[in-house]
Write an enzyme that holds these catalytic residues in place. Structure first.
Site, short mmCIF file in Angstrom:
data_model
loop_
_atom_site.label_atom_id
_atom_site.label_comp_id
_atom_site.label_asym_id
_atom_site.label_seq_id
_atom_site.Cartn_x
_atom_site.Cartn_y
_atom_site.Cartn_z
N HIS A 39 0.81 -1.22 0.00
CA HIS A 39 0.00 0.00 0.00
C HIS A 39 0.85 1.28 0.00
CE1 HIS A 39 -3.49 -2.49 1.27
NE2 HIS A 39 -2.73 -2.98 2.22
O1 RIB Z 1 -4.51 0.10 5.27
C1 RIB Z 1 -3.15 0.09 4.91
C2 RIB Z 1 -2.36 1.01 5.78
O2 RIB Z 1 -2.47 0.57 7.13
C3 RIB Z 1 -0.86 1.01 5.46
O3 RIB Z 1 -0.33 2.28 5.73
C4 RIB Z 1 -0.30 0.00 6.41
O4 RIB Z 1 1.04 0.32 6.81
C5 RIB Z 1 -1.22 0.11 7.59
O5 RIB Z 1 -0.70 1.08 8.45
#
Ligand code: RIB
Ligand code: CA
Length: 311
Positions: free
Chosen positions: A241
């Site tokens: 992500h």
């Molecule tokens: O939903 C994904 C996010 O939440 C990313 O930033 C991951 O590191 C978690 O913190």
């Protein structure tokens, strides 16, 4: 001249990939890392950020401690089942103890950098938005020194922490509402709708592992995350992500965006933390540039090629 970049983060294993991506991208200069509570408590995320800078031989990059808790209400919980209790997939002890962090708070360090920057600074926010909201509230006089804010967060068609909410947003919905509904600084939002399509598979992971000992150590922190994806999503791959958002911060225009107002549900119903887009013609309010399109294969290849420079 590279663009000055501040990454606000809660490492976190995909944060780790994002930080290495920034350090190995000549288009930007990572001028500071600010830590937030999120995946684990802020003491742990700050330590992990320092560990990751040390791994890359870049302990010269200041790491400052930011928010330990959300603006208004209690945090809904950590994400240790995805990132491990240490935030690095249980592999944190394999990192050398890094030097101490910067003595300034995240807010003070960021403000100082903004005041002295020769050009507008990009902020990539890849954890809860508390530090970013605090910056906008405490230093409105510095908003013209921020070129753009790129946020990994939100989900237009549901969440991952709850049915409605993505983790970074539900960790501090009030902070997210502040950032998404302000008009002073352009915001690009990189939601789950896109990041859950950018899945690093076993071949991707193997290539990273083969790139050298430090890349192999980075790959190692992703193993617990990979097991969680297999168990929860029946897929042998991981969503990186944060790296997707940071690639957009590094190479603006990598992702296809659509401008639309976005509100955050801040009530305590089942939709708390939901990011609600307004796609209606003539919708009112500041537009957030929501990233929904990308050449996924090209994004994965670009991230891998750059992160592998870690060696
Ligand atoms: O939903 C994904 C996010 O939440 C990313 O930033 C991951 O590191 C978690 O913190
Ligand atoms: Ca994160």
């Amino acid at each position: 001249m590279p663009t000055p970049l501040i990454i606000d983060t809660d490492p976190g294993v995909d944060d780790a990939v994002a930080l290495m991506l920034a350090l190995h991208s000549p288009e930007v200069e990572l001028v500071a890392v600010t830590a937030s509570f999120g995946n684990i408590a802020v003491e742990g995320t700050a330590r992990n950020a320092r560990r990751l800078m040390a791994l890359a031989g870049r302990s010269d990059v200041p790491v400052a401690v930011g928010a330990a808790r959300p603006l208004v209400h209690h945090s809904p919980g950590w994400a240790a089942e995805w990132h491990g209790a240490d935030g690095l997939g249980g592999r944190g002890d394999g990192f050398p103890e890094p030097p101490p962090g910067d003595s300034r708070t995240a807010l003070a360090l960021t403000a100082e950098i903004l005041r002295s920057a020769d050009e507008p600074v990009t902020i990539a926010s890849i954890g809860p938005l508390t530090n970013t909201a605090l910056l906008l509230a405490a230093h409105p006089e510095l908003t013209d020194r921020i070129g753009r804010i790129v946020v990994m967060g939100g989900g237009l068609s549901g969440g991952n922490f709850t049915a409605a909410a993505e983790f970074n947003v539900i960790a501090d919905p009030e902070a997210a509402q502040r950032v998404f509904t302000q008009a002073e600084v352009p915001v690009t939002m990189v939601p789950l709708d896109l990041t859950m399509r950018v899945l690093a598979d076993t071949a991707w992971l193997a290539t990273l592992e083969a790139a050298g000992p430090r890349s192999a150590q980075l790959r190692g922190v992703l193993e617990l995350y990979r097991e969680a994806f297999r168990e929860r999503y029946d897929v042998d791959a991981v969503a990186i992500h944060d790296a997707v958002a940071v690639l957009e911060a590094i190479v603006p225009g990598t992702l296809g965006t659509t401008p639309m107002p976005v509100q955050v549900a801040c009530d305590f119903g089942p939709a708390r933390g939901a990011t609600v887009p307004d796609r209606r013609r003539g919708a009112e309010g500041p537009r957030v540039h929501v990233a929904l399109d990308a050449d996924v294969d090209a994004v994965l290849a670009e991230i891998l090629e750059r992160v592998s420079r870690l060696g």
